[in-house]
Design an enzyme around this catalytic site. Structure first.
Site, PDB file in Angstrom:
ATOM      1  N   ASP A  50       0.847  -1.195   0.000  1.00 36.02           N
ATOM      2  CA  ASP A  50       0.000   0.000   0.000  1.00 36.02           C
ATOM      3  C   ASP A  50       0.884   1.248   0.000  1.00 36.02           C
ATOM      4  OD1 ASP A  50      -3.214   0.523   0.947  1.00 36.02           O
ATOM      5  OD2 ASP A  50      -1.811   2.205   1.088  1.00 36.02           O
ATOM      6  N   ILE A  51       0.477   2.234  -0.767  1.00 40.01           N
ATOM      7  CA  ILE A  51       1.267   3.458  -0.913  1.00 40.01           C
ATOM      8  C   ILE A  51       1.252   4.297   0.372  1.00 40.01           C
ATOM      9  CG2 ILE A  51      -0.491   5.066  -1.795  1.00 40.01           C
ATOM     10  CD1 ILE A  51       1.476   5.678  -4.092  1.00 40.01           C
ATOM     11  N   ASN A 108     -12.826  -3.226   2.563  1.00 40.91           N
ATOM     12  CA  ASN A 108     -13.801  -2.136   2.583  1.00 40.91           C
ATOM     13  C   ASN A 108     -14.716  -2.273   1.369  1.00 40.91           C
ATOM     14  OD1 ASN A 108     -12.546  -1.037   4.878  1.00 40.91           O
ATOM     15  ND2 ASN A 108     -11.069   0.064   3.623  1.00 40.91           N
ATOM     16  N   GLY A 155     -16.329   2.429   3.592  1.00 36.85           N
ATOM     17  CA  GLY A 155     -15.048   3.143   3.554  1.00 36.85           C
ATOM     18  C   GLY A 155     -14.211   2.835   2.325  1.00 36.85           C
ATOM     19  N   GLN A 156     -14.818   2.266   1.287  1.00 39.28           N
ATOM     20  CA  GLN A 156     -14.054   1.918   0.081  1.00 39.28           C
ATOM     21  C   GLN A 156     -13.794   3.162  -0.756  1.00 39.28           C
ATOM     22  OE1 GLN A 156     -15.945  -0.948  -2.513  1.00 39.28           O
ATOM     23  NE2 GLN A 156     -14.093  -1.261  -3.725  1.00 39.28           N
ATOM     24  N   HIS A 158     -10.341  -5.208  -3.428  1.00 44.00           N
ATOM     25  CA  HIS A 158      -9.013  -5.411  -2.832  1.00 44.00           C
ATOM     26  C   HIS A 158      -9.144  -5.745  -1.360  1.00 44.00           C
ATOM     27  CE1 HIS A 158     -10.002  -1.119  -2.358  1.00 44.00           C
ATOM     28  NE2 HIS A 158      -9.351  -1.193  -1.217  1.00 44.00           N
ATOM     29  N   HIS A 218      -6.964  -5.462   2.173  1.00 41.30           N
ATOM     30  CA  HIS A 218      -5.808  -4.956   2.913  1.00 41.30           C
ATOM     31  C   HIS A 218      -5.307  -6.085   3.813  1.00 41.30           C
ATOM     32  CE1 HIS A 218      -6.686  -0.524   2.354  1.00 41.30           C
ATOM     33  NE2 HIS A 218      -7.869  -1.034   2.067  1.00 41.30           N
TER      34      HIS A 218
HETATM   35  P1  5GP Z   1      -9.791   1.592   0.306  1.00 45.18           P
HETATM   36  O1  5GP Z   1     -10.098   2.748   1.206  1.00 45.18           O
HETATM   37  O2  5GP Z   1     -10.403   1.731  -1.054  1.00 45.18           O
HETATM   38  O3  5GP Z   1     -10.089   0.251   0.961  1.00 45.18           O
HETATM   39  O4  5GP Z   1      -8.225   1.576   0.172  1.00 45.18           O
HETATM   40  C1  5GP Z   1      -7.510   1.886  -0.978  1.00 45.18           C
HETATM   41  C2  5GP Z   1      -6.055   1.771  -0.616  1.00 45.18           C
HETATM   42  O5  5GP Z   1      -5.317   1.865  -1.815  1.00 45.18           O
HETATM   43  C3  5GP Z   1      -5.552   2.884   0.313  1.00 45.18           C
HETATM   44  O6  5GP Z   1      -4.989   2.290   1.484  1.00 45.18           O
HETATM   45  C4  5GP Z   1      -4.506   3.618  -0.516  1.00 45.18           C
HETATM   46  O7  5GP Z   1      -3.383   4.021   0.234  1.00 45.18           O
HETATM   47  C5  5GP Z   1      -4.142   2.591  -1.571  1.00 45.18           C
HETATM   48  N1  5GP Z   1      -3.769   3.178  -2.862  1.00 45.18           N
HETATM   49  C6  5GP Z   1      -4.472   4.076  -3.572  1.00 45.18           C
HETATM   50  N2  5GP Z   1      -3.834   4.377  -4.722  1.00 45.18           N
HETATM   51  C7  5GP Z   1      -2.704   3.613  -4.740  1.00 45.18           C
HETATM   52  C8  5GP Z   1      -1.630   3.476  -5.678  1.00 45.18           C
HETATM   53  O8  5GP Z   1      -1.575   4.115  -6.732  1.00 45.18           O
HETATM   54  N3  5GP Z   1      -0.641   2.610  -5.345  1.00 45.18           N
HETATM   55  C9  5GP Z   1      -0.657   1.877  -4.186  1.00 45.18           C
HETATM   56  N4  5GP Z   1       0.365   1.046  -3.972  1.00 45.18           N
HETATM   57  N5  5GP Z   1      -1.660   1.981  -3.293  1.00 45.18           N
HETATM   58  C10 5GP Z   1      -2.664   2.838  -3.555  1.00 45.18           C
END
Ligand code: 5GP
Ligand code: ZN
Length: 119
Positions: free
Chosen positions: A33-34, A93, A99-100, A106, A108
């Site tokens: 994760d970034i 999420n 919270g998505q 995906h 986590h």
């Molecule tokens: P969500 O809130 O949708 O469950 O989480 C999305 C996750 O994707 C976040 O934790 C965010 O940091 C990660 N993320 C979003 N864009 C990128 C990206 O371009 N590269 C990577 N490695 N992670 C990303």
């Protein structure tokens, strides 16, 4: 395989956006994760573009089973500690109220020594 050209995770699958990959096979990709919440924080995604778990049908039952078997193995490989004193958290999420933020299915996977940055 269904993809969405405007989707950030489809772009990662296609190599159009760089990522730190942990694992890849025909069906799944795992990358860090970034913006990590924990010492270990990576995402596992199906390469096909599903929006969320709410988007799946019984045809994806086997895929879900494989994902659940893959996650603990990758968690250990990524540095989560084994045994009851170690472990990891897996979060999916789903939808706005879940919270998505990225609308490509995906999971986590978070772990490593406490305290974490969040969670
Ligand atoms: P969500 O809130 O949708 O469950 O989480 C999305 C996750 O994707 C976040 O934790 C965010 O940091 C990660 N993320 C979003 N864009 C990128 C990206 O371009 N590269 C990577 N490695 N992670 C990303
Ligand atoms: Zn996508």
């Amino acid at each position: 395989m269904h993809t969405d050209p405007s989707c950030v995770f489809c772009k990662i699958v296609a190599g159009q956006i760089p990522s730190r990959k942990l694992y890849e096979d025909d069906e799944f990709l795992a990358f860090h994760d970034i913006a990590p919440w924990a010492p270990v924080h990576f995402l596992i995604i199906p390469k096909a573009h599903w929006v969320s778990m709410a988007d799946l049908s019984p045809a994806q039952e086997a895929m879900m089973g494989r994902l659940m078997m893959l996650a603990p193995r990758l968690a250990l490989e990524a540095g989560c500690r084994p045994g009851p004193e170690g472990g990891f958290r897996m979060v999916c999420n789903t939808g706005a109220e879940g919270g998505q933020e990225v609308l490509h299915l995906h999971w986590h996977v978070m772990g490593g020594p406490r305290p974490w940055a969040r969670g």
